[in-house]
Structures are given as structure tokens and as C-alpha cells.
Design a protein around this motif. Structure first.
Motif, PDB file in Angstrom:
ATOM      1  N   SER A  33     -65.807  -4.503 -71.045  1.00 45.42           N
ATOM      2  CA  SER A  33     -66.887  -4.873 -71.948  1.00 45.42           C
ATOM      3  C   SER A  33     -67.455  -3.587 -72.554  1.00 45.42           C
ATOM      4  O   SER A  33     -68.021  -2.758 -71.840  1.00 45.42           O
ATOM      5  CB  SER A  33     -67.971  -5.620 -71.175  1.00 45.42           C
ATOM      6  OG  SER A  33     -69.020  -5.978 -72.027  1.00 45.42           O
TER       7      SER A  33
ATOM      8  N   GLU B 295     -69.652  -0.743 -74.464  1.00 43.84           N
ATOM      9  CA  GLU B 295     -71.058  -0.417 -74.688  1.00 43.84           C
ATOM     10  C   GLU B 295     -71.349  -0.578 -76.182  1.00 43.84           C
ATOM     11  O   GLU B 295     -70.489  -0.283 -77.018  1.00 43.84           O
ATOM     12  CB  GLU B 295     -71.333   1.034 -74.288  1.00 43.84           C
ATOM     13  CG  GLU B 295     -71.222   1.299 -72.812  1.00 43.84           C
ATOM     14  CD  GLU B 295     -72.382   0.692 -72.049  1.00 43.84           C
ATOM     15  OE1 GLU B 295     -73.528   1.133 -72.230  1.00 43.84           O
ATOM     16  OE2 GLU B 295     -72.119  -0.243 -71.270  1.00 43.84           O
ATOM     17  N   ASP B 296     -72.551  -1.010 -76.514  1.00 43.65           N
ATOM     18  CA  ASP B 296     -72.915  -1.193 -77.920  1.00 43.65           C
ATOM     19  C   ASP B 296     -72.782   0.092 -78.725  1.00 43.65           C
ATOM     20  O   ASP B 296     -72.350   0.082 -79.871  1.00 43.65           O
ATOM     21  CB  ASP B 296     -74.351  -1.723 -78.051  1.00 43.65           C
ATOM     22  CG  ASP B 296     -74.454  -3.179 -77.606  1.00 43.65           C
ATOM     23  OD1 ASP B 296     -73.418  -3.884 -77.617  1.00 43.65           O
ATOM     24  OD2 ASP B 296     -75.562  -3.596 -77.238  1.00 43.65           O
TER      25      ASP B 296
ATOM     26  N   GLN C  73     -63.445  -8.741 -80.806  1.00 40.29           N
ATOM     27  CA  GLN C  73     -64.725  -8.390 -80.194  1.00 40.29           C
ATOM     28  C   GLN C  73     -65.250  -9.514 -79.294  1.00 40.29           C
ATOM     29  O   GLN C  73     -65.771  -9.262 -78.214  1.00 40.29           O
ATOM     30  CB  GLN C  73     -65.745  -8.060 -81.285  1.00 40.29           C
ATOM     31  CG  GLN C  73     -67.145  -7.791 -80.778  1.00 40.29           C
ATOM     32  CD  GLN C  73     -67.261  -6.497 -80.026  1.00 40.29           C
ATOM     33  OE1 GLN C  73     -66.710  -5.501 -80.436  1.00 40.29           O
ATOM     34  NE2 GLN C  73     -67.963  -6.505 -78.910  1.00 40.29           N
ATOM     35  N   ARG C  74     -65.084 -10.752 -79.730  1.00 43.27           N
ATOM     36  CA  ARG C  74     -65.583 -11.875 -78.926  1.00 43.27           C
ATOM     37  C   ARG C  74     -64.835 -11.962 -77.589  1.00 43.27           C
ATOM     38  O   ARG C  74     -65.423 -12.214 -76.555  1.00 43.27           O
ATOM     39  CB  ARG C  74     -65.471 -13.186 -79.696  1.00 43.27           C
ATOM     40  CG  ARG C  74     -66.186 -14.313 -78.964  1.00 43.27           C
ATOM     41  CD  ARG C  74     -66.391 -15.510 -79.788  1.00 43.27           C
ATOM     42  NE  ARG C  74     -65.140 -15.920 -80.426  1.00 43.27           N
ATOM     43  CZ  ARG C  74     -65.015 -16.973 -81.180  1.00 43.27           C
ATOM     44  NH1 ARG C  74     -66.054 -17.721 -81.435  1.00 43.27           N
ATOM     45  NH2 ARG C  74     -63.852 -17.304 -81.714  1.00 43.27           N
TER      46      ARG C  74
ATOM     47  N   LEU D  33     -63.532  -9.431 -75.947  1.00 44.59           N
ATOM     48  CA  LEU D  33     -64.068  -8.360 -75.096  1.00 44.59           C
ATOM     49  C   LEU D  33     -65.423  -8.752 -74.518  1.00 44.59           C
ATOM     50  O   LEU D  33     -65.703  -8.502 -73.340  1.00 44.59           O
ATOM     51  CB  LEU D  33     -64.195  -7.059 -75.885  1.00 44.59           C
ATOM     52  CG  LEU D  33     -62.907  -6.399 -76.355  1.00 44.59           C
ATOM     53  CD1 LEU D  33     -63.229  -5.128 -77.131  1.00 44.59           C
ATOM     54  CD2 LEU D  33     -61.974  -6.102 -75.201  1.00 44.59           C
ATOM     55  N   ASP D  34     -66.265  -9.378 -75.344  1.00 42.90           N
ATOM     56  CA  ASP D  34     -67.593  -9.784 -74.880  1.00 42.90           C
ATOM     57  C   ASP D  34     -67.501 -10.872 -73.808  1.00 42.90           C
ATOM     58  O   ASP D  34     -68.244 -10.859 -72.834  1.00 42.90           O
ATOM     59  CB  ASP D  34     -68.448 -10.277 -76.043  1.00 42.90           C
ATOM     60  CG  ASP D  34     -68.833  -9.164 -77.002  1.00 42.90           C
ATOM     61  OD1 ASP D  34     -68.795  -7.976 -76.604  1.00 42.90           O
ATOM     62  OD2 ASP D  34     -69.154  -9.481 -78.165  1.00 42.90           O
ATOM     63  N   GLU D  35     -66.572 -11.823 -73.992  1.00 39.31           N
ATOM     64  CA  GLU D  35     -66.458 -12.950 -73.060  1.00 39.31           C
ATOM     65  C   GLU D  35     -65.691 -12.592 -71.790  1.00 39.31           C
ATOM     66  O   GLU D  35     -66.048 -13.022 -70.701  1.00 39.31           O
ATOM     67  CB  GLU D  35     -65.781 -14.139 -73.749  1.00 39.31           C
ATOM     68  CG  GLU D  35     -66.635 -14.773 -74.829  1.00 39.31           C
ATOM     69  CD  GLU D  35     -65.890 -15.843 -75.614  1.00 39.31           C
ATOM     70  OE1 GLU D  35     -64.688 -16.087 -75.347  1.00 39.31           O
ATOM     71  OE2 GLU D  35     -66.510 -16.447 -76.510  1.00 39.31           O
TER      72      GLU D  35
END
Length: 161
Positions: free
Chosen positions: A38, A40-41, A55-56, A58-60
Motif C-alpha cells: 500500500s 504512501e500518499d 491504484q485501486r 494497491l489501495d484494496e
């Protein structure tokens, strides 16, 4: 018998960003672990444009960095971990650990430091051929680690069982 340990990191690189997205490593007993990271912003480009990266996903599916760092501290303390030497692995490991304020518990070295009887180009050719022979997709970090394990076995650094 303690086996050498290996690590491979898949990453995203754009003009203004470089960050890890997945990682695999082997353990001294030959088992392997793999994880989606995940991000870092502050690793992400400001325009949000990530070529070839979902990206989704990686986020999930991504594991928080603190969990990854904890696991690496448990799995690879005070070891030399070998990499293929092609990617910016040291930079990527530093990114992961500095994001949570820790130092890596291991040293990174290229596979050529472990297998010293072959030059770097020959090692890379053999690693690449192993990936082709085994039908491994090179962009998956677990396949990169598996190929390094096979190479170490070929060189007599592991038992054949």
C-alpha cells in the motif's frame, strides 16, 4: 541448512515518482513470502498518473508499510539479502523503512556477491533463461525470487530435495 535469502521488488517509476508496489522474499528454510504494498500518499505523483498501475488494486490489496516492516524484521534480521542487481532495490527498501522511521534489519547485496564464479552478465543471462524455462512472468516479484533460488540451487548453494 540455512539457505541464502533473496528479495525482489516490483515498482512504479514515472518522471516524478519511484515507489514499490509489490515485494517477495525468501526465508532461510526456502519458503517464500509475497506482498502487495500500500503506497504512501507522498510517494504518488501529484497528477495521479500511474502508468500500468491499478491504484485501486494497491489501495484494496496493499499491506500497510508498518506490517511489512514488522514482518521483514522478524524474517530477515541481521542477514545479507541477495537481489538480482538490476532494480533500484536499495532505494526501494530505504523508502519502505524510512516511511515508518525504521532502519532495514538486513544488508542488500547483488547475487554476484553470492555466486562469485560467474560474471554479472552470465548470471543475468542464466537468471533470465531460468525464468523462460520455468514460464515465469518477470514482473512478478515472487518469480524473481524463485529464479534466484533456482540459480542458487544450480550453483550448489542449496540441497536438491
Amino acid at each position: 541448512m540455512q539457505l541464502p535469502t533473496f528479495l525482489d521488488i516490483e515498482y512504479c517509476q514515472t518522471d516524478d515518482a519511484l515507489f514499490p508496489v509489490a515485494m517477495a522474499w525468501s526465508l532461510t528454510d526456502g519458503r517464500m513470502k509475497t506482498v502487495v504494498i500500500s503506497p504512501e500518499d507522498d510517494w504518488l505523483p501529484e497528477d495521479g498518473d500511474l502508468p500500468d498501475i491499478d491504484q485501486r488494486y494497491l489501495d484494496e490489496q496493499g499491506v500497510p508499510l508498518l506490517e511489512i516492516v514488522r514482518e521483514l524484521h522478524e524474517d530477515l534480521p541481521d542477514q545479507t539479502v541477495y537481489v538480482d542487481g538490476l532494480d533500484p532495490d536499495e532505494i526501494l527498501v530505504d523508502l519502505i523503512f524510512s516511511a515508518v522511521g525504521h532502519e532495514p534489519p538486513f544488508e542488500i547485496a547483488p547475487i554476484s556477491d553470492l555466486i562469485t564464479n560467474l560474471d554479472r552478465e552470465t548470471l543475468e543471462d542464466r537468471r533470465r533463461q531460468l525464468m523462460i524455462d520455468e514460464g515465469l512472468e518477470p514482473q512478478l516479484p515472487e518469480n524473481g525470487v524463485y529464479a534466484l533460488l533456482l540459480l542458487a540451487r544450480e550453483e550448489g548453494l542449496m540441497d536438491e530435495d
